[in-house]
Scaffold this active site. Structure first.
Site, PDB file in Angstrom:
ATOM      1  N   HIS A   1       4.501  -1.867   7.668  1.00 30.37           N
ATOM      2  CA  HIS A   1       5.212  -1.789   6.384  1.00 30.37           C
ATOM      3  C   HIS A   1       4.330  -1.184   5.296  1.00 30.37           C
ATOM      4  O   HIS A   1       4.812  -0.439   4.442  1.00 30.37           O
ATOM      5  CB  HIS A   1       5.680  -3.180   5.974  1.00 30.37           C
ATOM      6  CG  HIS A   1       6.490  -3.199   4.716  1.00 30.37           C
ATOM      7  ND1 HIS A   1       7.721  -2.582   4.599  1.00 30.37           N
ATOM      8  CD2 HIS A   1       6.236  -3.754   3.495  1.00 30.37           C
ATOM      9  CE1 HIS A   1       8.192  -2.753   3.379  1.00 30.37           C
ATOM     10  NE2 HIS A   1       7.307  -3.462   2.688  1.00 30.37           N
TER      11      HIS A   1
ATOM     12  N   THR B   1      18.747  -7.326   5.842  1.00 31.25           N
ATOM     13  CA  THR B   1      20.150  -7.721   5.653  1.00 31.25           C
ATOM     14  C   THR B   1      21.066  -6.519   5.453  1.00 31.25           C
ATOM     15  O   THR B   1      22.288  -6.672   5.391  1.00 31.25           O
ATOM     16  CB  THR B   1      20.294  -8.666   4.447  1.00 31.25           C
ATOM     17  OG1 THR B   1      19.831  -7.995   3.272  1.00 31.25           O
ATOM     18  CG2 THR B   1      19.476  -9.936   4.652  1.00 31.25           C
TER      19      THR B   1
ATOM     20  N   ASP C   1       8.124 -31.457  21.844  1.00 32.91           N
ATOM     21  CA  ASP C   1       7.954 -31.307  20.404  1.00 32.91           C
ATOM     22  C   ASP C   1       7.794 -29.836  19.991  1.00 32.91           C
ATOM     23  O   ASP C   1       7.373 -29.543  18.878  1.00 32.91           O
ATOM     24  CB  ASP C   1       6.746 -32.112  19.917  1.00 32.91           C
ATOM     25  CG  ASP C   1       5.447 -31.654  20.554  1.00 32.91           C
ATOM     26  OD1 ASP C   1       5.497 -30.771  21.442  1.00 32.91           O
ATOM     27  OD2 ASP C   1       4.381 -32.174  20.165  1.00 32.91           O
TER      28      ASP C   1
ATOM     29  N   GLY D   1      21.755  -4.789   2.930  1.00 30.06           N
ATOM     30  CA  GLY D   1      22.452  -4.676   1.649  1.00 30.06           C
ATOM     31  C   GLY D   1      22.061  -3.423   0.884  1.00 30.06           C
ATOM     32  O   GLY D   1      22.924  -2.646   0.446  1.00 30.06           O
TER      33      GLY D   1
ATOM     34  N   LYS E   1      15.815   2.548  -6.975  1.00 31.51           N
ATOM     35  CA  LYS E   1      16.568   1.324  -7.225  1.00 31.51           C
ATOM     36  C   LYS E   1      15.817   0.426  -8.199  1.00 31.51           C
ATOM     37  O   LYS E   1      14.584   0.388  -8.213  1.00 31.51           O
ATOM     38  CB  LYS E   1      16.834   0.579  -5.915  1.00 31.51           C
ATOM     39  CG  LYS E   1      15.587   0.066  -5.203  1.00 31.51           C
ATOM     40  CD  LYS E   1      15.924  -0.478  -3.837  1.00 31.51           C
ATOM     41  CE  LYS E   1      14.656  -0.941  -3.118  1.00 31.51           C
ATOM     42  NZ  LYS E   1      14.843  -1.146  -1.703  1.00 31.51           N
TER      43      LYS E   1
END
Length: 339
Positions: A139, A235, A46, A237, A204
């Site tokens: 971060h 990602t 499991d 981008g 941005k």
């Protein structure tokens, strides 16, 4: 000073190549064999995680090397269960070496009825019996305050500085450091100061999460070899879009130095097809085969700095000394001619 003869390392499944590299590096420093603790980490049908340590760890100074990268939940649970196994086996001290600290992007409430998951994870790590954390490029640096135990946050900027000086040694006067957003200015400024380069910012504006509506370049990048500096590439981008905007504003080349290569979804394909000449990642997250085979992606090792930091913690000496180029240069000796 520790009472044990040597520090002992143990690793989960998150980044075994880095753990092995750290062990080899420590063996070289110590002049004796420093290996990884013999253990097994299995999953029941499991998918429950089971850990068994085959070596005696009573009274030992233990270091668990485990990034909480994808799959984040599995790797986090492995870390916690390994810590519990060691604590119940009477280890003297347990230090979690977390090269990439997952859930760090959830460090505050950005809107109503949302969690602060970074704090929750900090509580879980403390509750598992871990007494110290060693990580790299959190971060948000305030996450250190989420812990009720010591946290040593290493920085990739000294490593990047050595690499930049080596890669761009014939044109350092053309190099400009770029922060991809206002929030990352402190990180970018740190690298810019180390290599004595000017700083620019790409501001941005987002219409909604994951979509960048507009980018503005703050600073003159005309004719410059721009180096984008950030802590995470997910990602890719925003990174690829920023590279395009910089070229539109007159930059001669665009490179990127990112600490944690999450590289999820279409990231590798985007970077391979982007206008960036190179993307440099560290190995805090084990690079996938696609990342290793990408023509414009390069990996720089973190094993030398983590090995030295572990030895400094074990010896009770300064970890912050590794932030200085004079200290870090010899650790990477032979890798960079510009050190």
């Amino acid at each position: 000073m520790p009472q044990t003869a040597e520090p002992k390392l143990i690793t989960g499944n998150a980044n075994k190549p880095l753990a092995n590299a750290v062990a080899r590096r420590m063996s070289m420093h110590r002049g004796v064999q420093v290996g990884l603790c013999d253990a097994r980490i299995e999953r029941f049908n499991d998918q429950e995680i089971f850990v068994e340590v085959y070596e005696n760890v009573r009274g030992e100074d233990m270091f668990i090397i485990q990034s909480t990268s994808n799959p984040a939940n599995d790797n986090l649970m492995e870390l916690l269960i390994m810590a519990d196994a060691l604590r119940r086996s009477s280890a003297q001290r347990i230090t979690a070496v977390i090269p990439y600290f997952g859930y760090a992007r959830q460090d505050r409430r950005t809107k109503a009825r949302t969690p602060i998951t970074a704090k929750l994870v900090a509580n879980m790590i403390y509750g598992a019996g871990i007494e110290r954390v060693l990580t790299m490029d959190l971060h948000a640096t305030q996450i250190q305050g989420f812990f009720d135990i010591p946290v040593d946050n290493l920085y990739a900027s000294p490593i990047f500085a050595l690499d930049v000086k080596d890669q761009f040694k014939d044109c350092m006067d053309e190099v400009m450091i770029v922060s991809p957003d206002v929030g990352g200015v402190a990180r970018a400024r740190e690298l810019a100061k180390r290599i004595n380069a000017p700083l620019s910012i790409v501001d941005k504006r987002r219409e909604k999460a994951g979509e960048v509506a507009e980018m503005t370049v703050i600073g003159d990048v005309s004719g410059k070899k721009c180096i984008i500096v950030d802590d995470i590439c997910d990602t890719a981008g925003t990174l690829c879009k920023a590279a395009e905007v910089l070229l539109e504003h007159g930059a001669s080349e665009v490179h990127a130095y990112i600490t944690h290569g999450v590289m999820s979804g279409p990231a590798v394909e985007r970077v391979s097809k982007s206008v960036m000449k190179s993307l440099v990642l560290t190995d805090t997250i084990a690079p996938s085969e696609a990342v290793r085979n990408a023509p414009n992606i390069r990996i720089v090792p973190t094993a030398p700095i983590f090995a030295q930091a572990i030895l400094n913690i074990w010896n009770g000496t300064s970890v912050s000394s590794l932030f200085e180029t004079d200290t870090l240069g010899p650790i990477y000796d032979g890798m960079y001619s510009a050190s």
